[in-house]
Enzyme design. Structure first.
Site, short mmCIF file in Angstrom:
data_model
loop_
_atom_site.label_atom_id
_atom_site.label_comp_id
_atom_site.label_asym_id
_atom_site.label_seq_id
_atom_site.Cartn_x
_atom_site.Cartn_y
_atom_site.Cartn_z
N PRO A 109 70.98 53.43 -17.56
CA PRO A 109 70.15 52.58 -18.66
C PRO A 109 70.77 51.13 -18.44
O PRO A 109 71.40 50.87 -17.49
CB PRO A 109 70.90 53.10 -19.85
CG PRO A 109 72.26 53.57 -19.29
CD PRO A 109 72.13 54.37 -17.91
N CYS A 292 61.98 54.40 -19.03
CA CYS A 292 62.25 53.82 -17.83
C CYS A 292 61.30 52.36 -17.61
O CYS A 292 61.96 51.34 -17.02
CB CYS A 292 61.57 54.47 -16.50
SG CYS A 292 62.70 55.93 -16.38
P1 NAD Z 1 68.65 61.78 -18.61
O1 NAD Z 1 69.55 60.85 -19.63
O2 NAD Z 1 67.60 62.67 -19.30
O3 NAD Z 1 69.56 62.84 -17.87
C1 NAD Z 1 70.63 62.38 -17.11
C2 NAD Z 1 71.67 63.05 -17.24
O4 NAD Z 1 72.88 63.00 -16.47
C3 NAD Z 1 72.49 63.41 -18.74
O5 NAD Z 1 72.14 64.73 -19.08
C4 NAD Z 1 73.73 63.02 -18.36
O6 NAD Z 1 74.52 63.58 -19.42
C5 NAD Z 1 74.10 63.21 -17.11
N1 NAD Z 1 75.11 62.53 -16.72
C6 NAD Z 1 75.61 61.34 -16.58
N2 NAD Z 1 76.54 60.88 -16.08
C7 NAD Z 1 77.08 62.13 -15.25
C8 NAD Z 1 78.17 62.77 -14.50
N3 NAD Z 1 79.04 61.68 -14.10
N4 NAD Z 1 78.25 63.82 -13.99
C9 NAD Z 1 77.27 64.84 -14.45
N5 NAD Z 1 76.22 64.47 -15.35
C10 NAD Z 1 76.14 63.21 -15.77
O7 NAD Z 1 67.79 60.85 -17.73
P2 NAD Z 1 66.40 61.10 -17.02
O8 NAD Z 1 65.30 60.83 -17.74
O9 NAD Z 1 66.74 62.55 -16.34
O10 NAD Z 1 66.69 59.98 -15.83
C11 NAD Z 1 67.54 59.98 -14.74
C12 NAD Z 1 67.17 58.81 -13.69
O11 NAD Z 1 65.86 59.27 -13.04
C13 NAD Z 1 67.17 57.54 -14.19
O12 NAD Z 1 67.60 56.44 -13.28
C14 NAD Z 1 65.51 57.40 -14.45
O13 NAD Z 1 65.45 55.86 -14.44
C15 NAD Z 1 65.18 58.04 -13.27
N6 NAD Z 1 63.65 58.49 -13.71
C16 NAD Z 1 63.27 58.99 -14.71
C17 NAD Z 1 61.91 59.55 -15.06
C18 NAD Z 1 61.65 60.18 -16.23
O14 NAD Z 1 60.51 60.48 -16.26
N7 NAD Z 1 62.37 60.30 -17.22
C19 NAD Z 1 61.24 59.58 -13.76
C20 NAD Z 1 61.38 59.19 -12.79
C21 NAD Z 1 62.86 58.45 -12.57
C1 UGA Z 2 56.33 56.18 -15.61
C2 UGA Z 2 55.57 56.36 -14.32
O1 UGA Z 2 54.32 56.71 -14.48
C3 UGA Z 2 56.21 57.43 -13.38
O2 UGA Z 2 55.56 57.41 -12.19
C4 UGA Z 2 57.86 56.90 -13.31
O3 UGA Z 2 58.26 58.30 -12.43
C5 UGA Z 2 58.50 57.04 -14.45
O4 UGA Z 2 57.79 56.23 -15.41
C6 UGA Z 2 59.94 56.73 -14.57
O5 UGA Z 2 60.21 56.02 -13.68
O6 UGA Z 2 60.52 57.01 -15.33
P1 UGA Z 2 56.22 57.81 -17.76
O7 UGA Z 2 57.14 56.64 -18.40
O8 UGA Z 2 56.85 59.10 -17.85
O9 UGA Z 2 56.22 57.48 -16.44
O10 UGA Z 2 54.79 57.98 -18.65
P2 UGA Z 2 53.57 56.76 -18.15
O11 UGA Z 2 52.51 57.92 -18.06
O12 UGA Z 2 53.74 56.05 -16.84
O13 UGA Z 2 53.43 56.10 -19.48
C7 UGA Z 2 54.35 54.82 -19.81
C8 UGA Z 2 54.11 54.45 -21.09
O14 UGA Z 2 52.67 53.52 -20.99
C9 UGA Z 2 53.64 55.31 -22.26
O15 UGA Z 2 54.07 54.85 -23.51
C10 UGA Z 2 52.17 55.42 -22.24
O16 UGA Z 2 51.67 55.59 -23.29
C11 UGA Z 2 51.60 53.89 -21.63
N1 UGA Z 2 50.47 53.58 -21.11
C12 UGA Z 2 50.14 54.34 -20.06
C13 UGA Z 2 49.43 53.11 -21.69
O17 UGA Z 2 49.74 52.35 -22.89
N2 UGA Z 2 48.29 52.76 -21.30
C14 UGA Z 2 47.96 53.41 -19.94
O18 UGA Z 2 46.69 53.35 -19.61
C15 UGA Z 2 48.97 54.29 -19.42
#
Ligand code: NAD
Ligand code: UGA
Length: 477
Positions: A109, A292
């Protein structure tokens, strides 16, 4: 009481351990760790995948009938693999010992304290994980960054892991995740690309080949691209920055449309048909949310400032500024159109999740918009098919009159206005005639996602205020 699933007996687990070709661990059982590992388990039945987390409730939920994240299609994959070659465990120490390949998918975060507060990535969870791996490893391992990290993080991780005793060696790879929530299963199954960054040394290239072997089970080789580790780390931040920039670009033009009677949908269509521009990610709305985009953008801004690139930092910061401006504009419009006061008025919010097909509300624009409406002393009724539990947590402690009602018809009854904040399909097909008849008149709709038939709702009697399109109002002047 959550229904627990009996996974495997001890003897069976030992037998299973023997027969698997690869043993893979993922640290972090969140939105990324859970679904991405479930997909590997699904596609590679001869690999054993274990996911661990410091949060025991998350692990319990992954082992229950009610998964901790809502993702269309995920239940099916987890049901097919859990207890066979996919395991969720609280025993981080032993799992680190037992597995050869470790994905790290912990949260990263924004830092809320000290140097870089409100901008830089908080790497404390990341560093703790590196130290855990170092402490509990008894053999060499490949450690894969799956979390989104600032460029050069692998350097710090490498330094920590290099202090391992004896012959234990760690090879670090970067394999950022590009899936989006709500479409995670499809994104993981048919990704546009998989990116693997490694050190370009003999051992780095060997580790890279090992990871390619996993993905090549279901992803065509031409979609698996490789790079040096720093390009890989940076590409993830840049991909999110470009996507967020498109949303802010179209939202900025939506403001101009409202001043000029142009229609943002028509403009987006005309612009997006240029194959160099493309038609995706051009939906104007209330601004991007999600865990993100904002954090990754701010992290990019911080990195640019850190390296003395102030102009570059300012350029990317403006993407975040426009996002905030769009939400302020939307709130001001509600207040102005409803005669400058919301006090005592009932406002029904349709959709609290940051986008459709997820229960995730992290950084959802709905949080800020609800808080602002409550601050104007409106009564807020929130409806959402999947996100009400999270909405209640987000608004805990916010002063004011707020109710949570899942059924949109019940939620809207007796309200002065509908405010659409999430693009759930179900809102496109609501019976607006029925809803209109149950509302206080004059009735308003503020469509923050441009998803309903505005002309039809206007004909029913609503005053309709879309984004980036002419308002449809029954009031004279
Ligand atoms: P999340 O908060 O849902 O999950 C992270 C998990 O890691 C939590 O459950 C937490 O308890 C655990 N954790 C933290 N420290 C730990 C430790 N030392 N040992 C074991 N577990 C531990 O987060 P997320 O949405 O899965 O995102 C994870 C990463 O992936 C972030 O860097 C985010 O930017 C990236 N990412 C997220 C998305 C998405 O769609 N959410 C997409 C692409 C990339
Ligand atoms: C985004 C990226 O699309 C993923 O490729 C990436 O892996 C991820 O972030 C990440 O790193 O966490 P996500 O945030 O799950 O995925 O969803 P998106 O579909 O990208 O939407 C993000 C935000 O933009 C939402 O609030 C959506 O409503 C908004 N959005 C998207 C718009 O307002 N207009 C659009 O045309 C598209």
């Amino acid at each position: 009481m959550m229904k627990r699933i009996l996974i495997t007996s001890g003897a069976e687990a030992i037998k299973n351990k023997m027969k698997f070709k690869k043993k893979i661990l993922c640290i972090g059982a969140g939105y990324v760790g859970g679904p991405s590992m479930a997909m590997i388990a699904y596609k590679c039945p001869d690999y054993r995948i274990t996911v661990v987390d410091t949060n025991p409730d998350r692990i319990d939920a992954w082992n229950s009938a009610q998964l901790p994240v809502y993702e269309p299609g995920l239940d099916k994959i987890v049901k097919k693999t859990r207890g066979k070659n996919l395991f969720f465990s609280k025993d981080i120490e032993n799992q680190i010992k037992e597995n050869d390949i470790i994905f790290v998918s912990v949260n990263t975060p924004i830092k809320t304290y000290g140097a870089g507060a409100d901008m830089a990535a908080d790497l404390q969870y990341w560093e703790k994980t590196a130290r855990q791996i170092l402490k509990h490893s008894r053999s060499s391992k490949i450690v894969i960054e799956k979390s989104t990290l600032p460029v050069k993080t692998a350097l710090a991780m490498g330094k920590i892991l290099a202090s391992a005793k004896g012959k234990i060696k760690f090879e670090i790879l970067s394999n950022p995740e590009f899936m989006a929530e709500g479409t995670a299963v499809n994104d993981l199954e048919n990704p546009d690309r998989v990116l693997i960054g490694s050190h370009e040394t003999k051992s780095g290239l060997k580790a890279r080949a090992e990871l390619i072997e996993i993905y090549a089970r279901w992803i065509p080789l031409k979609k698996i691209i490789t790079s040096n580790i720093w390009s890989s780390e940076l590409s993830k931040l840049v991909a999110n920055a470009f996507l967020a920039q498109r949303v802010s670009s179209i939202n900025s033009i939506s403001a101009l449309c409202e001043k000029t009677d142009a229609d943002i949908t028509e403009v987006a269509k005309a612009v997006g048909m240029d194959s160099r521009i493309g038609d995706k990610f051009l939906n104007a709305g209330i601004g991007f949310g999600g865990s993100c985009f904002k954090k990754d953008m701010l992290n990019l801004v911080y990195l640019c400032s850190y390296y003395g690139l102030q102009e570059v930092a300012a350029y990317w910061k403006s993407v975040v500024n426009i996002n905030e401006y769009q939400q302020e504009r939307f709130i001001a419009n509600i207040l102005n159109r409803m005669f400058g006061t919301l006090a005592g008025k009932k406002i029904c919010i349709l959709g609290f999740a940051f986008k459709a097909n997820t229960g995730d509300t992290r950084e959802s624009p709905a949080i800020y918009i609800s808080q602002k409406l409550l601050a104007e002393h409106a009564q807020v009724i929130i409806s959402d098919p999947k996100a009400l539990k999270n909405a209640a947590i987000d608004l805990e402690g916010t002063k004011g009159n707020v109710k949570y009602i899942e059924d949109p018809y019940r939620a809207a009854a007796g309200c002065h206005a509908l405010v659409i904040l999430t693009d759930w399909d179900l809102y496109r097909t609501l019976d607006f005639r029925k809803i209109y008849s149950s509302m206080v008149k004059p009735a308003f709709i503020f469509d923050g996602r441009n998803i309903i038939d505005h002309k039809k709702c206007f004909a029913i009697g609503f005053n309709v205020y879309p984004i980036g399109k002419p308002a449809l109002s029954h009031f004279k002047n």
